[in-house]
Design a protein around this motif. Structure first.
Motif, PDB file in Angstrom:
ATOM      1  N   TRP A  28       0.865  -1.175   0.000  1.00  0.00           N
ATOM      2  CA  TRP A  28       0.000   0.000   0.000  1.00  0.00           C
ATOM      3  C   TRP A  28       0.905   1.230   0.000  1.00  0.00           C
ATOM      4  CZ3 TRP A  28      -5.328   0.327  -0.218  1.00  0.00           C
ATOM      5  CH2 TRP A  28      -6.026  -0.879  -0.066  1.00  0.00           C
ATOM      6  N   TYR A  29       0.535   2.183  -0.869  1.00  0.00           N
ATOM      7  CA  TYR A  29       1.284   3.425  -0.961  1.00  0.00           C
ATOM      8  C   TYR A  29       0.400   4.590  -0.526  1.00  0.00           C
ATOM      9  CZ  TYR A  29       5.231   1.336  -3.420  1.00  0.00           C
ATOM     10  OH  TYR A  29       6.333   0.595  -3.740  1.00  0.00           O
ATOM     11  N   GLN A  30       1.044   5.576   0.071  1.00  0.00           N
ATOM     12  CA  GLN A  30       0.368   6.800   0.505  1.00  0.00           C
ATOM     13  C   GLN A  30       0.937   7.947  -0.308  1.00  0.00           C
ATOM     14  OE1 GLN A  30       1.692   8.566   4.289  1.00  0.00           O
ATOM     15  NE2 GLN A  30      -0.438   8.563   4.975  1.00  0.00           N
TER      16      GLN A  30
ATOM     17  N   LEU B 166       3.731   2.479   2.441  1.00  0.00           N
ATOM     18  CA  LEU B 166       3.136   2.590   3.772  1.00  0.00           C
ATOM     19  C   LEU B 166       3.278   1.279   4.539  1.00  0.00           C
ATOM     20  CD1 LEU B 166       1.422   4.464   5.615  1.00  0.00           C
ATOM     21  CD2 LEU B 166      -0.605   3.465   4.534  1.00  0.00           C
TER      22      LEU B 166
ATOM     23  N   PHE C 214      -1.806   1.124  11.237  1.00  0.00           N
ATOM     24  CA  PHE C 214      -2.127   0.598   9.911  1.00  0.00           C
ATOM     25  C   PHE C 214      -2.084  -0.928   9.920  1.00  0.00           C
ATOM     26  CE2 PHE C 214      -2.027   4.685   7.854  1.00  0.00           C
ATOM     27  CZ  PHE C 214      -1.156   5.427   8.626  1.00  0.00           C
TER      28      PHE C 214
ATOM     29  N   ASP D 107      -3.575  11.912   8.166  1.00  0.00           N
ATOM     30  CA  ASP D 107      -3.701  10.738   7.301  1.00  0.00           C
ATOM     31  C   ASP D 107      -4.388  11.078   5.984  1.00  0.00           C
ATOM     32  OD1 ASP D 107      -4.548   8.690  10.186  1.00  0.00           O
ATOM     33  OD2 ASP D 107      -2.578   9.140   9.320  1.00  0.00           O
TER      34      ASP D 107
ATOM     35  N   THR E 299      -4.076  10.321  -0.623  1.00  0.00           N
ATOM     36  CA  THR E 299      -4.578   9.308  -1.541  1.00  0.00           C
ATOM     37  C   THR E 299      -3.822   8.013  -1.299  1.00  0.00           C
ATOM     38  OG1 THR E 299      -5.188  10.949  -3.218  1.00  0.00           O
ATOM     39  CG2 THR E 299      -4.952   8.669  -3.948  1.00  0.00           C
ATOM     40  N   TYR E 300      -4.547   6.930  -1.193  1.00  0.00           N
ATOM     41  CA  TYR E 300      -3.955   5.631  -0.909  1.00  0.00           C
ATOM     42  C   TYR E 300      -4.126   4.708  -2.116  1.00  0.00           C
ATOM     43  CZ  TYR E 300      -3.650   7.263   3.856  1.00  0.00           C
ATOM     44  OH  TYR E 300      -3.332   7.994   4.976  1.00  0.00           O
TER      45      TYR E 300
ATOM     46  N   CYS F 172      -3.479   0.738  -3.465  1.00  0.00           N
ATOM     47  CA  CYS F 172      -3.031  -0.632  -3.287  1.00  0.00           C
ATOM     48  C   CYS F 172      -2.297  -1.040  -4.560  1.00  0.00           C
ATOM     49  CB  CYS F 172      -4.191  -1.572  -3.001  1.00  0.00           C
ATOM     50  SG  CYS F 172      -5.417  -1.698  -4.319  1.00  0.00           S
TER      51      CYS F 172
END
Lengths: 112, 113
Positions: free
Chosen positions: B35-37, B47, B62, B84, B87-88, B90
């Protein structure tokens, strides 16, 4: 430590003009290198990747090309930009066979 | 075609609440699920990540939950904070030396006070 540099941060170019975006990685050797494009609502699309000098693989047909003239340098180019080339371009690197990709800060390209 | 489907597209959560983002994949050759933030104007940053032989991984607030049989995985953000808001994405990696990642379309999370 390893760092990735990508420039310029923003770019406004007229339709039909050439493009050259550069990415360099420091602190590692023989990395895998990637170019992604990010469009709103479409996530990150892999454009090109390279596992070594002069080795370029294209993921999608398009108006762009990539080159890797040196081990830690990756260049994204176009001879004639189209309006549809506008977007946020991201360079990334990873260790060969490793799982994590490290991204640069991106270039916001607007073609007018 | 390799795809990773992500939902919801956007999410608004109150401070202190739980944020949940879901992803589904089809390619059973995927062997790593990060997962990237991403904050506005910046590149994505890793992340948290999980491998398919693990059902859950937790790092601080998380948590990734992974269901291999359903080919689904999700990100849970506990005690969500305004910081937080981002944009997240996957992603899923196919095995091989190229280590290519296929990304979901992203979820814009807003944590309100």
């Amino acid at each position: 430590s390893q760092t990735i540099h990508q420039w310029p941060a923003t770019l406004v170019q007229p339709v039909g003009s050439p493009l050259s975006l550069e990415c360099t990685v420091e602190g590692t050797s023989n990395p895998n290198l990637y170019w992604y494009r990010q469009a709103a609502g479409r996530g990150l699309q892999l454009l090109f990747y390279s596992v070594g000098i002069g080795q370029i693989s294209s993921e999608v047909p398009q108006n762009l090309s990539a080159s890797r003239p040196q081990d830690r340098q990756f260049i994204l180019s176009s001879k004639k930009l189209l309006l549809s080339d506008s977007g946020f371009y991201l360079c990334a690197w990873s260790y060969t066979g490793n799982t994590e990709a490290f991204f640069g800060q991106g270039t916001r390209l607007t073609v007018v | 075609q390799q795809q990773v489907k992500q939902s919801p597209q956007s999410l608004i959560v109150q401070k202190g609440g739980i944020s949940i983002i879901n992803c589904a994949y089809e390619n059973t050759a995927f062997d790593y699920f990060p997962w990237y933030q991403q904050f506005p104007g910046k590149g994505p940053a890793l992340l948290i990540a999980i491998r398919p032989d693990v059902s859950e991984k937790k790092e601080g607030r998380f948590t990734i939950s992974f269901n291999k049989s359903a080919k689904q995985f999700s990100l849970h953000i506990m005690d969500s904070q305004p910081g937080d808001s981002a944009t997240y994405f996957c992603a899923a990696r196919d095995g091989g030396t190229a280590s290519k990642l296929t990304f979901g379309t992203g979820t814009r999370l807003q944590v309100t006070l």
